[in-house]
Design an enzyme around this catalytic site. Structure first.
Site, short mmCIF file in Angstrom:
data_model
loop_
_atom_site.label_atom_id
_atom_site.label_comp_id
_atom_site.label_asym_id
_atom_site.label_seq_id
_atom_site.Cartn_x
_atom_site.Cartn_y
_atom_site.Cartn_z
N LYS A 124 53.40 68.61 28.68
CA LYS A 124 54.16 68.76 27.44
C LYS A 124 53.79 67.64 26.46
CE LYS A 124 58.20 70.72 29.85
NZ LYS A 124 57.86 72.12 30.01
N GLU A 208 62.91 63.85 23.55
CA GLU A 208 62.99 64.76 22.41
C GLU A 208 64.37 64.72 21.82
OE1 GLU A 208 62.08 68.82 23.49
OE2 GLU A 208 59.94 68.38 23.56
N HIS A 243 68.57 76.24 31.58
CA HIS A 243 67.25 76.22 30.94
C HIS A 243 66.30 77.26 31.50
CE1 HIS A 243 68.72 72.62 29.08
NE2 HIS A 243 68.79 71.98 30.22
N ARG A 299 49.58 81.07 30.66
CA ARG A 299 49.58 82.14 31.66
C ARG A 299 50.36 83.32 31.12
NH1 ARG A 299 55.05 81.71 32.88
NH2 ARG A 299 55.83 79.59 32.84
P1 ADP Z 1 60.18 74.50 30.95
O1 ADP Z 1 58.78 74.05 31.18
O2 ADP Z 1 61.10 74.14 32.05
O3 ADP Z 1 60.23 75.92 30.53
P2 ADP Z 1 60.83 73.85 28.17
O4 ADP Z 1 60.38 72.66 27.43
O5 ADP Z 1 60.20 75.13 27.80
O6 ADP Z 1 60.68 73.58 29.72
O7 ADP Z 1 62.40 73.96 27.98
C1 ADP Z 1 63.16 74.89 28.69
C2 ADP Z 1 64.44 75.19 27.90
O8 ADP Z 1 65.19 74.00 27.66
C3 ADP Z 1 64.20 75.77 26.52
O9 ADP Z 1 64.02 77.16 26.56
C4 ADP Z 1 65.46 75.37 25.79
O10 ADP Z 1 66.52 76.24 26.11
C5 ADP Z 1 65.78 74.02 26.37
N1 ADP Z 1 65.18 72.95 25.53
C6 ADP Z 1 63.94 72.46 25.62
N2 ADP Z 1 63.72 71.51 24.70
C7 ADP Z 1 64.88 71.39 24.00
C8 ADP Z 1 65.32 70.56 22.93
N3 ADP Z 1 64.53 69.65 22.39
N4 ADP Z 1 66.57 70.72 22.46
C9 ADP Z 1 67.40 71.62 23.02
N5 ADP Z 1 67.06 72.43 24.04
C10 ADP Z 1 65.81 72.32 24.52
P1 ADP Z 2 59.00 81.68 32.31
O1 ADP Z 2 59.13 81.04 30.97
O2 ADP Z 2 57.93 82.73 32.34
O3 ADP Z 2 60.28 82.10 32.90
P2 ADP Z 2 59.03 79.55 34.26
O4 ADP Z 2 58.40 78.20 34.04
O5 ADP Z 2 60.52 79.60 34.24
O6 ADP Z 2 58.41 80.53 33.19
O7 ADP Z 2 58.47 80.09 35.65
C1 ADP Z 2 58.10 81.43 35.85
C2 ADP Z 2 58.59 81.92 37.17
O8 ADP Z 2 57.85 81.37 38.23
C3 ADP Z 2 60.04 81.61 37.42
O9 ADP Z 2 60.66 82.73 38.01
C4 ADP Z 2 59.98 80.43 38.36
O10 ADP Z 2 61.12 80.38 39.18
C5 ADP Z 2 58.73 80.73 39.13
N1 ADP Z 2 58.07 79.53 39.54
C6 ADP Z 2 57.82 78.44 38.80
N2 ADP Z 2 57.18 77.53 39.53
C7 ADP Z 2 57.02 78.05 40.76
C8 ADP Z 2 56.41 77.60 41.96
N3 ADP Z 2 55.85 76.41 42.07
N4 ADP Z 2 56.43 78.42 43.02
C9 ADP Z 2 57.00 79.63 42.95
N5 ADP Z 2 57.56 80.11 41.84
C10 ADP Z 2 57.58 79.34 40.76
MG MG Z 3 59.41 76.73 28.87
#
Ligand code: ADP
Ligand code: ADP
Ligand code: MG
Length: 664
Positions: A124, A208, A243, A299
């Site tokens: 990130k 952030e 989240h 992906r």
């Molecule tokens: P991940 O890799 O776990 O998907 P993200 O950075 O995409 O992490 O954040 C997951 C979720 O967390 C976002 O969809 C949002 O709901 C919340 N989130 C992320 N960044 C922020 C932010 N700066 N302020 C508020 N909510 C956030």
């Molecule tokens: P998305 O934004 O597509 O939901 P996520 O970061 O939440 O992306 O992850 C996609 C899916 O893969 C989720 O259902 C999560 O639980 C699963 N996942 C993420 N990391 C792993 C892992 N290391 N092994 C198995 N499943 C995973």
């Molecule tokens: Mg995300």
């Protein structure tokens, strides 16, 4: 790296994943004429994706680290089966640059971006630095290399509380902490680092600005190896829990056309900054006015079907064509947005127990047909087991319609028409969620589910008259299907005279609710208190149609010993049948008539007039539809008269003998 070596035509594809996404990829690969190879762990020998693929290779023990995350075993499996390409799905190794590199080094096509692109966008912090340079709007914050406490504290101070402390390597909402004051910062960093180290082996943090009550909006993009890059509109994924997305839709109901073009242009700029190849998603948070980049996922995403349904594009097909080295088949202005699509993630989890995952065997799996705008991407079938080792997502249900309201209604109908037993699922919760008035009105933010949890997980209604009748009907229907000697068999014999069978049901520890079935000669009726209801049952797949008081309605039923599951027009009900064997009384009601249940021929008379009969003593035998059936004394008594003789052809309902009950 020579791109023609990276991307080239292949005939055999290995899918380095499991569950619904492996099944989803196999379906399109097969449609494109490819041979498919599944991989599996010891826990997944009988899994659906293994059954669907042309070939399958065992990777190792159940633990993901020993199987689906084992790069060496995956590459070996490809070699062994002659696979020339690898699709990583999502999760597992899908965003792992070392895996992409290992595939390339082994001469395999990796269906996705290059390791270099993943490295650039995978963290990130790194991607935010890149986006900053490209002029993509970011959430204000710190994403530098220095990780000492003083630097992070100063950064948080500068950004202004509340802040979000986030693992740079994070995913699936892990390694993230909201910090509302300077005093909370130190402990939050320590615990986020610990979680990130364990989950991703990398504890670098970024800070952030925490956008209060934001929306999540993301853009699907796809690039080819010829320098073409397209955006395929946006998805709104604001309904989240911890989240993690729960419901996703496309297009976002929040954006107007101009805002849509702005966010899509920002996403193309973001992906263009690394000359991105393959399918990817640019994620933003929005405060309702502006959107801010948060991360890129390199992906295919879980929620890609909603984009497919509004564009008519099969994203897996396009991924494979890009991997073949082809150019994308359409230009940006040829991609049209049509209608609305909404997706719900069906999980094996218990919403009333803090969403605890539910593991075990799926004893019943009945989902509606994929017609009328409904699509179901499933990774499980009836009889499959949900293992504690993997993500508990069972399937995705997606509905398309010309308008958002109808798409929601279709999805809700699909969820309502689903019966899954053996494990607990979030299906009723999903139904409550998408029909919530605030969801329909799009008056939501990422904290909505948490705030409305009590409403979304409220108990199901108590069974009423319809459900009690349906419960008896379900038992009767089950008995007549299971037991050919039962009097309920379709063409079987109705016992002569009237009988009453008493039933009692209970929900949880609630009071017993009583209902009786009157049957015998003449139509059967159900009795609840003072009310006597005529009814009829027509069996069908998964249940029966119940006609009650002149109204026919569909009932889904599953009987497991004393436990009844019913789905009526009023919802889902779980009833306990109290003492089905000991508690019933078959009492004689009214005058008995020994009558022909169907037209037939009298073939034997077995008792003489005036004879004393025990209960059940044979009186005469009829032949009906080439089968003999003996009519017996319904109670002890005296045979008053016989109204037929051998050879008589008798009509249905004709009285054939009269038994007078003995006085006792
Ligand atoms: P991940 O890799 O776990 O998907 P993200 O950075 O995409 O992490 O954040 C997951 C979720 O967390 C976002 O969809 C949002 O709901 C919340 N989130 C992320 N960044 C922020 C932010 N700066 N302020 C508020 N909510 C956030
Ligand atoms: P998305 O934004 O597509 O939901 P996520 O970061 O939440 O992306 O992850 C996609 C899916 O893969 C989720 O259902 C999560 O639980 C699963 N996942 C993420 N990391 C792993 C892992 N290391 N092994 C198995 N499943 C995973
Ligand atoms: Mg995300």
């Amino acid at each position: 790296m020579d791109r023609s070596k990276l991307y080239r035509r292949f005939r055999t594809l290995l899918i380095a994943n499991r569950g619904e996404i492996a099944c989803r990829v196999i379906r399109t690969a097969r449609a494109m004429g490819l041979r498919t190879v599944a991989v599996y762990s010891e826990a997944d020998r009988d899994a659906m994706h293994v059954a669907l693929a042309d070939e399958a290779v065992l990777l190792g023990p159940a633990r993901a680290r020993d199987s689906y995350l084992n790069v060496e075993r995956l590459v070996e499996a490809a070699k062994k089966t002659g696979a020339e390409a690898v699709h990583p799905g999502y999760g597992f190794l899908s965003e792992n640059a070392e895996f992409a590199q290992a595939c390339y080094d082994a001469g395999l096509v990796f269906v996705g971006p290059t390791a270099a692109m993943m490295n650039a966008m995978g963290s990130k912090s790194g991607s935010k630095a890149l986006m900053e340079k490209a002029g993509v709007p970011l959430v204000p914050g710190y994403h530098g290399d220095a990780q000492d406490d003083a630097t992070l504290a100063k950064a948080a101070e500068k950004v202004g509380f509340p802040v979000l402390v986030k693992a740079s390597a994070g995913g699936g909402g892990r390694g993230m902490r909201i910090v509302r004051s300077a005093a909370e910062l130190g402990p939050a960093i320590v615990s986020a680092k610990r979680e990130a180290k364990a989950a991703f082996g990398d504890d670098r943090m970024l800070i952030e600005k925490y956008v209060d009550n934001p929306r999540h909006i993301e853009v699907q993009i796809i690039g080819d190896s010829h320098g073409n890059l397209l955006s395929l509109f946006e998805r709104e994924c604001t309904l989240q829990r911890r989240h993690q997305k729960v419901i996703e839709e496309a297009p976002s109901p929040t954006l107007n056309a101009a805002q849509r073009e702005t966010v899509c242009a920002a996403a193309r700029k973001a992906a263009g900054a690394v000359n991105y190849v393959g399918a990817g998603t640019i994620e933003f948070v929005s405060d309702g006015k502006d959107v801010f980049f948060i991360e890129m996922n390199t992906r295919l995403q879980v929620e890609h079907p909603v984009t497919e349904l509004i564009t008519g594009i099969d994203l897996v097909e396009w991924q494979l064509r890009v991997a073949f080295g082809e150019a994308l088949p359409l230009k940006q202005d040829e991609i049209k947005l049509d209608g609305c699509a909404v997706e719900a993630r069906v999980y094996a989890e218990n919403p009333t127990k803090n969403f605890m995952p539910s593991v075990g065997r799926i004893s019943t799996w009945r989902l509606p047909a994929e017609t009328g705008g409904l699509r179901i991407d499933a990774g499980y079938r009836e009889g499959d087991s949900v293992s504690p080792h993997y993500d508990a997502m069972l399937a995705k249900m997606i509905a398309w319609a010309p308008t958002r309201d109808v798409a929601i209604d279709r999805l809700n109908r699909g969820l309502e028409d689903s019966d899954v037993r053996g494990i607990v699922t979030n299906i009723p919760f999903l139904s409550a969620l998408i029909t919530h008035p605030k969801v329909r009105a799009n008056a939501i933010d990422t904290g909505f589910i948490e705030r409305e949890l009590a409403v979304l997980t409220s108990a199901s209604p108590a069974p009423g008259e319809l459900e009690l009748c349906a419960a008896v009907a379900a038992i009767v229907n089950d008995e007549r299907q299971a037991d050919t000697s039962s009097p309920w068999q379709t063409f079987g014999w109705q016992p002569v005279g009237r009988r009453r069978r008493n039933f009692a049901f209970r929900v949880g520890h609630g009071p017993e609710q009583k209902i009786a079935l009157n049957y015998g000669s003449g139509p059967s009726t159900l009795v609840i208190g003072e009310r006597e209801l005529a009814f009829a049952i027509a069996p069908k797949h998964g249940g029966f149609d119940l006609t009650l008081d002149g109204v026919k309605s569909s009932v889904a039923a599953v009987i497991d010993g004393h436990e009844l599951y019913l789905r009526t027009r009023n919802g889902r009900f779980e009833l306990h049948w109290v003492d089905p064997f000991g508690g019933e009384t078959e009492e004689q009601t009214g005058a008995d008539k020994i009558a022909a249940p169907l037209p037939g021929t009298v073939v034997a008379v077995l008792a003489e007039e005036g004879a004393k009969l025990e209960k059940g003593a044979p009186i005469l035998t009829l032949e009906v539809m080439k089968m003999e059936q003996t009519l017996r004394a319904p109670y002890a008594g005296v045979l008053k008269s016989i109204k037929c003789k051998v050879g008589d052809i008798v009509q249905e309902g004709i009285e054939l003998a009269v038994v007078e009950a003995s006085g006792e």
